[in-house]
Scaffold this active site. Structure first.
Site, PDB file in Angstrom:
ATOM      1  CB  CYS A  50      36.687  56.724  31.715  1.00  0.00           C
ATOM      2  SG  CYS A  50      37.476  57.324  30.206  1.00  0.00           S
ATOM      3  CG  HIS A  99      52.181  62.861  34.468  1.00  0.00           C
ATOM      4  ND1 HIS A  99      52.188  61.762  33.642  1.00  0.00           N
ATOM      5  CD2 HIS A  99      50.987  62.814  35.141  1.00  0.00           C
ATOM      6  CE1 HIS A  99      51.070  61.077  33.799  1.00  0.00           C
ATOM      7  NE2 HIS A  99      50.333  61.687  34.698  1.00  0.00           N
TER       8      HIS A  99
END
Length: 557
Positions: A50, A99
């Site tokens: 989301c 990351h």
């Protein structure tokens, strides 16, 4: 080949851009397939949640890879490349590994430390495996990311620093109140039956709501979730499933609504919520004092100033004729015309914004209306001193949004969505354990890089030992021809002696070259070995393919 990630998230892009760039399930599948079909990439995986869209790939050219992945993201998201580019970030090799490991630990989440991202990473890997777009590198990477995330949660107190987006959203709905105390006895409607909706339903049930109603486009999934809730031992809430067509009626009975679907358009419009309020209270829903709903309308005829496209005489006292109120509801072309008029205006307005500031505002509004079709509301000069106490609570966890943002202007309604969660979480305190997690991530990135570099040289070492074994076999065969009178014991002793000599000669160099290759910058040692021993590149490649095939075969689905 090298790891590359191109993406955007709540940290790099406004929610409005994330909302427009959200990918449907079909678009995600097509994006992965198109990525591996592109020349620079051989593997691809997509992490789409989301609040982030990240495309991971194993590429052979950095610049070509960045260009190709950026273009593909723009094509499949429907957002133009020029508009999308300022919000994209790029990570390469060890930075890309760092990351993903940080994401897996919840360090990059909207709510720091939340653990739901681990399930989303697992789903991303499963999808790439199902589509056969994940090879050795991305399988290793994503599986290690899952292990790193689990380690962070088990070895540190990161769970105390963070929580799920669902829990954080419910806390925002409850405002200063304790969530169980706020939820006790309420009736909840959950729209959607995916992982986020399921978590929301379970959290509400444990918090003490009296009833959970689940609506989903696939009724069987709604039924399954309702059954799970009913059979759970840690809640006393009743649960039932309904068709999506029953949502309007359920809205009139619900106190709390949570929506998280994959729909590309609105699931609940402001009009639907207003009708539900009227059905519940028997009184028409009204906007809070200080706000007036404005619907799309034709451009107003010019009046008062022939060069201004607006009806200046119709502007209420206290409004800036050049500001937000004057342009609410206008189409893009008229807004642009009005912005040009404001930029050259000379009307004196003591205490108000400058014409230049108004021009910038109206230009921004023009860009907005070009995208969404209208400016949905206009703000009166004085905001309300106090909103009435809410009795209808809505939590929108979807991206793009399920619930019309204009709903929050209705009296008695509290709406929390991804955008407001992002604003609230920005000031959330960081736990001291976050530093421990960062150290774990750094250590794991170094270990992963070393393992990948060591694995890169393994086929070359295997090829070298294979060549040595072939040389030994050839010399033993030649010896057999020249000394036919040797018995089996003598031949065995000679064979063992030759093998021991070769093994001792190769042992130290192969062990050392693996150590050197595992260090940063050690990729060139494989090339050096192939050159020094004149190894056949095809032999090395065949060993590499065999290793990859074995890894894939042995890897659990």
């Amino acid at each position: 080949m090298s790891l590359l990630v191109v993406g955007l998230s709540h940290r790099s892009a406004p929610v409005s851009v994330l909302e427009r760039a959200a990918l449907s399930q079909d678009a995600q599948v097509k994006l992965l397939q198109d990525t591996v079909a592109a020349e620079p990439a051989t593997e691809a995986a997509l992490l789409a949640t989301c609040n982030r869209i990240e495309l991971y790939a194993d590429v052979d050219k950095f610049h070509a890879g960045v260009a190709e992945l950026s273009t593909l993201l723009a094509q499949h998201s429907g957002v133009g490349l020029e508009e999308l580019t300022p919000y994209l970030y790029v990570h390469y090799e060890d930075r890309a590994v760092h990351h993903l490991f940080s994401v897996a630990c919840g360090l990059d989440s909207m709510v720091v430390g939340e653990g739901q991202i681990l399930g989303q990473i697992k789903d991303s890997l499963a999808k790439a495996q199902e589509l056969h777009t994940a090879g050795r590198l991305l399988n290793d990477l994503f599986q290690q990311a899952l292990r790193v995330g689990k380690r962070a949660h088990s070895e540190t107190g990161i769970d105390r620093a963070g929580q799920s987006l669902v829990t954080f959203g419910l806390e925002q709905l409850a405002a200063a109140a304790d969530v169980p105390a706020w939820a006790r006895g309420k009736r909840a409607l959950v729209i959607g039956a995916g992982s986020m909706s399921s978590l929301a339903a379970a959290t509400l049930a444990r918090a003490g709501v009296a009833e959970v109603v689940v609506a989903n486009r696939t009724f069987e999934r709604a039924e399954r979730l309702a059954q799970i809730l009913t059979e759970a031992d840690d809640n006393a809430a009743t649960a039932r499933a309904v068709e999506m067509s029953a949502v309007p009626g359920e809205l009139t009975r619900a106190d709390v609504v949570v929506s998280c679907t994959g729909a590309t358009g609105l699931v609940l419009t402001a009009e639907a919520v207003a009708q539900a309020i009227e059905g519940r209270t028997g009184q028409p829903a009204v906007a809070d004092t200080g706000f007036t709903a404005v619907h799309p309308r034709a451009p107003l005829p010019p009046a008062g100033d022939e060069s201004c496209p607006l009806d200046l005489a119709a502007a209420s006292t206290g409004f800036s004729v050049m500001g937000e109120a004057a342009v609410a509801g206008l189409d893009a072309a008229t807004l642009e015309q009005h912005a040009a008029w404001v930029a050259g205006g000379t009307i004196e307005r003591p205490g108000r914004r400058s014409p230049e500031a108004d021009a910038e505002l109206i230009t921004a509004l023009a860009a907005t209306v070009a995208t969404v079709g209208r400016i949905p509301e206009r703000r009166k000069p004085e905001p309300p001193a106090e909103r009435p106490a809410p009795f209808f609570f809505l939590l929108d966890l979807a991206m793009p949004r399920d619930i019309d943002a204009a709903v929050h202007r209705l009296a008695g309604v509290r709406l929390v969505d991804i955008e407001s969660l992002a604003e609230s979480s920005a000031d959330a305190p960081m736990a001291a354990d976050v530093d421990l997690v960062r150290r774990i991530v750094s250590d794991e990135v170094a270990a992963f890089g070393a393992a990948q570099r060591a694995a890169h040289i393994t086929p070359t070492v295997v090829a070298l030992r294979t060549m040595a074994a072939d040389v030994v076999a050839g010399e033993i065969a030649r010896l057999d021809g020249r000394l036919p009178d040797l018995d089996d014991r003598q031949r065995g002793e000679i064979r063992q002696a030759v093998h021991r000599v070769v093994d001792k000669l190769l042992h130290a160099p192969t062990v050392r070259v693996k150590q050197l290759a595992a260090e940063p910058g050690g990729a060139g040692y494989a090339d050096a070995l192939r050159t020094l021993f004149d190894l056949d590149p095809e032999t090395v490649a065949s060993v590499s393919r065999a290793v990859d095939s074995t890894d894939t075969k042995d890897r659990p689905a």
